[in-house]
Enzyme design. Sequence first.
Site, PDB file in Angstrom:
ATOM      1  N   PRO A   2      32.185  36.080 -98.493  1.00 21.23           N
ATOM      2  CG  PRO A   2      33.118  33.962 -98.649  1.00 21.23           C
ATOM      3  CD  PRO A   2      33.061  35.290 -99.330  1.00 21.23           C
ATOM      4  CD  GLU A   3      31.694  40.647 -95.031  1.00 19.62           C
ATOM      5  OE1 GLU A   3      32.580  40.787 -94.167  1.00 19.62           O
ATOM      6  OE2 GLU A   3      31.650  41.322 -96.070  1.00 19.62           O
TER       7      GLU A   3
END
Length: 276
Positions: A2-3
């Site tokens: 997840p960014e």
Amino acid sequence: MPEMPEVEVTRRSIAGRLDGARITGVRLGAPLRWPLGTEADSLVGCHLGAAARRGKYLWLPLAAGGRARGGLLVHLGMSGSLALLASPPPAGRHDHVDLVTDRGTLRLTDPRRFGAVVWAPALDAGMAAKLLAGLGAEPFDPTLDAAALHAALRQRRAPIKPALLAGDVVVGAGNIYACEALFDAGIDPRTPCRRLGPARCARLLASLRRVLARAIELGGSTLRDFRDAHGAAGAFQAEARVYGREGQPCTRCGATVRRIVQAQRSTYFCPRCQHG
Ligand code: ZN
């Protein structure tokens, strides 16, 4: 992984619904990357405030009896996702934290267990201060302007792409977003930071904001059930101009998109559109 856009989309999905919620129970599953840092039972009865984000961390402020009682710092690690469930099914083997509230159960699901939920007395104290130390500016912070970016980059010899990825100048530029922002700004990813003057710093900042805003927008449309924390990068990649497009023609000039490796990460760029 997840960014920042996924984390921001997650924050937006839970912030309004959790603000003011009262914690009625805490269930902890398998150990995560760091221990909670307080007795789980001590959180019961606390009220949650509006969720904030710093880099890829979420901050859930807590209050008890009208007084601040620290907060929970949440990181999704490599594979984590958060869901706010009205009637949660029994916890599965990858569901490691349940924060049960009178507005639903906030559940952290994380197969690889690199995520974390850590209590801290404040965002700038205890474990939170340690984990957030060294983070660069928030990309949408209005005090981050071209002059500030230029000042941060002008002493550095490192190439701009790995410098963006390191996150100590500005956070949020994960690999795909760093590649796309540099393409958008017309900057060769191998350019030493200190060669970027004020005008190119201004272009880079504008491009980074455009790219991240688009990713957040796409995440908002793909993460409808907020179970897939990788939705934003996936949807964004479908419209990437250079990322993952090695050997294909540049959509702007037709030159062949190249891939190189910088600091062990793939960098994609157009050798004609991007200048050193
Ligand atoms: Zn090109």
